[in-house]
Write an enzyme that holds these catalytic residues in place. Structure first.
Site, short mmCIF file in Angstrom:
data_model
loop_
_atom_site.label_atom_id
_atom_site.label_comp_id
_atom_site.label_asym_id
_atom_site.label_seq_id
_atom_site.Cartn_x
_atom_site.Cartn_y
_atom_site.Cartn_z
CB CYS A 37 -34.26 7.12 -22.99
SG CYS A 37 -33.32 8.29 -21.99
CG ASN A 91 -33.67 10.73 -17.15
OD1 ASN A 91 -33.81 11.09 -15.99
ND2 ASN A 91 -34.27 11.36 -18.14
CB CYS A 129 -29.05 10.90 -24.77
SG CYS A 129 -27.34 10.62 -24.24
NE ARG A 130 -32.37 6.93 -26.33
CZ ARG A 130 -32.53 5.63 -26.24
NH1 ARG A 130 -33.16 4.99 -27.20
NH2 ARG A 130 -32.05 4.96 -25.20
CB SER A 131 -36.10 10.44 -21.62
OG SER A 131 -35.07 10.29 -20.69
CG ASP A 173 -28.65 5.20 -26.94
OD1 ASP A 173 -28.26 6.37 -26.78
OD2 ASP A 173 -28.45 4.30 -26.11
#
Ligand code: 4NP
Length: 162
Positions: free
Chosen positions: A12, A15, A17-19, A128
């Site tokens: 993401c 690195n 939050c999402r990934s 995001d």
């Protein structure tokens, strides 16, 4: 002879939050299926601003509620060697995907794809949540849990081979 682990990198922007949620969810789902040893998993960011930092505390919290721990992960930036080390590199959104294509060395063997498209056939981003609420993080967590089940199911031939 057993094959080496299949290596997946989740990417993401930051690195944090999402990934890390996508990595943690897939690790959890694969382990529950007894397939943890079949995979080498990591996550990274297009940007390096948060390098060395743990995931956002909201991401850690929603993961814990769903039964997996991502507090030990540390952010890092994508590096060119990732395209040699990983079989599959999954971008959380189209900006991440375009940036990955720009970073990919010529002749890379890695498959680079949009996460939800590769996992579920849904050509949409993981949104995001960084400037959002805890509910946005919960929605991302549900999305990557679902994505993890789909991604694992899509790898049946890999999983079933010795
Ligand atoms: P991520 O979210 O890409 O899901 O980790 C973000 C984290 C940090 C920033 C942007 C997005 N940032 O601008 O610092």
């Amino acid at each position: 002879m057993t094959r080496p682990p299949f290596a997946i990198l989740f990417v993401c922007l930051g690195n944090i939050c999402r990934s890390p949620l996508a990595e943690g969810a897939f690790r959890h789902v694969a382990a529950e299926a007894g397939l943890g040893q079949r995979f080498h998993l990591d996550s990274a960011g297009i940007g390096g601003w948060h390098a060395g930092a743990p995931p956002d505390r909201r991401a850690i919290r929603v993961a814990a509620i769903r039964g997996f721990d991502i507090s030990g992960l540390r952010a890092r930036q994508v590096i060119p060697a990732d395209f040699d080390c990983f079989d599959l590199i999954l971008a959380m959104d189209r900006d991440n995907l375009a940036d990955l294509h720009g970073l990919a060395p010529a002749g890379t063997r890695a498959e680079v794809a949009l996460y939800r498209e590769r996992a579920e056939g849904v050509a949409r981003p993981v949104p995001d949540p960084y400037y959002g609420t805890l509910q946005d993080f919960e929605a991302v967590c549900r999305m990557v849990e679902q994505g993890s089940h789909s991604l694992l199911a899509s790898m049946q031939s890999l999983i079933n081979s010795p």
